[in-house]
Design a protein around this motif. Structure first.
Motif: not given
Length: 327
Positions: A196-210
């Protein structure tokens, strides 16, 4: 072994510096989109053949293999072009934008009986091999904690409104692909495919994850991953077992490994390795070709595919889609 180079950036210069320490390496051709840049780069490294056409370079009988260091979104198409012309391919990590592209690359390599290898350099260095050699001393493994957070030199420009390639989803970039892969790949090398994979992330205004985190769940252990291009971290990585904990100073690449046992004793492992650690991936690649092998046991097709599948699932969970995903 006559190599062509795709890309005239800092990583290709690092690659050439490392590769020239391998006596069977010969830099024979350079590709760039502009003739002027190709010729400048070729002059610097005393290369005769320059190309502004990938098709012409792929068809050239002056190269045996190609090193691809173009944007992530270009990897699959370029690799398949060269493999269909019988050229061996060493492609920078991540291998491609998504798992479908990786599978296509693997199928193309098999069809043409050529070597395809993902250039995850850290898995070949002497101090990475130490980890696997001594991991049994930890007893049953319960957790792998890995961290790679490195503030991008391009982030300041991004904050001023200038979106360079590193933060542009068009090129399949972002923290997970560019940084997180250095943590995910070792987890796959040591523990295989997670349940199983669980993920979180913060997306920048360009759309990619920082930045972001992953939890990979296995039958009897878990892999916890932190990655970032917008913060720094000095945290080491750990493999926690019931008998002790292995502390790895860093994953890209490891230089010092220590086991701290529950009884208070410890062991330190540290082998001398070249400062430019890209040498070891080049040495593996050339060794495989000279021995008529078309797949690495270390950076194997399965490991690259599983890693890509993990990253794709993580992207889905944080809402990160690339143009390449819609093809």
């Amino acid at each position: 072994m006559r190599f062509g180079i795709i890309g005239t950036n800092w990583i290709t210069e690092q690659f050439i510096d490392a590769a020239r320490q391998q006596t069977d390496f010969d830099l024979s051709a350079v590709y760039s989109r502009t003739k002027e840049k190709a010729e400048q780069f070729a002059h610097k490294y005393h290369v005769n053949d320059t190309f502004t056409s990938l098709e012409a370079m792929a068809a050239s009988d002056h190269i045996d293999a190609v090193y691809i260091a173009s944007p992530n979104s270009c990897h699959a198409e370029q690799a398949c072009l060269f493999m269909n012309h019988g050229k061996h391919v060493l492609v920078e990590k991540p291998m491609a934008s998504n798992a479908n592209e990786v599978q296509k690359m693997i199928d193309t390599a098999k069809k043409n009986d050529v070597l395809l290898m993902e250039a995850v350099k850290s898995t070949f260095v002497p101090n990475f091999k130490i980890i696997g050699k001594h991991m049994h001393k930890l007893g049953p493994i319960r957790r792998f904690v890995s961290s790679y957070c490195q503030y991008s030199s391009r982030y300041e420009a991004f904050k001023k409104g200038n979106t360079l390639n590193a933060f542009d989803p068009t090129y399949s970039n972002g923290s997970l692909m560019d940084i997180g892969v250095y943590c995910i790949y070792p987890s796959v090398v040591f523990f295989g495919q997670p349940n199983e994979v669980k993920a979180t992330g913060y997306l920048l205004s360009s759309g990619v994850d920082g930045e972001g985190s992953l939890l990979l769940k296995y039958d009897e252990m878990e892999s916890v991953i932190f990655h970032s291009k917008i913060t720094d971290s000095s945290l080491p990585s750990e493999i926690q077992g019931e008998y002790g904990t292995m502390i790895i100073d860093k994953l890209n690449p490891p230089e010092r490994v220590e086991i701290q046992y529950r009884d208070g004793s410890n062991e330190v492992f540290q082998e001398q390795q070249l400062k430019n650690s890209m040498y070891y991936e080049v040495d593996e690649f050339i060794h495989l070709i000279k021995n008529n092998r078309v797949e690495s046991n270390v950076n194997s097709y399965d490991k690259s595919l599983i890693t890509s599948e993990i990253m794709e699932e993580a992207r889905k969970q944080i809402g990160l889609e690339y143009p390449a995903d819609r093809k």
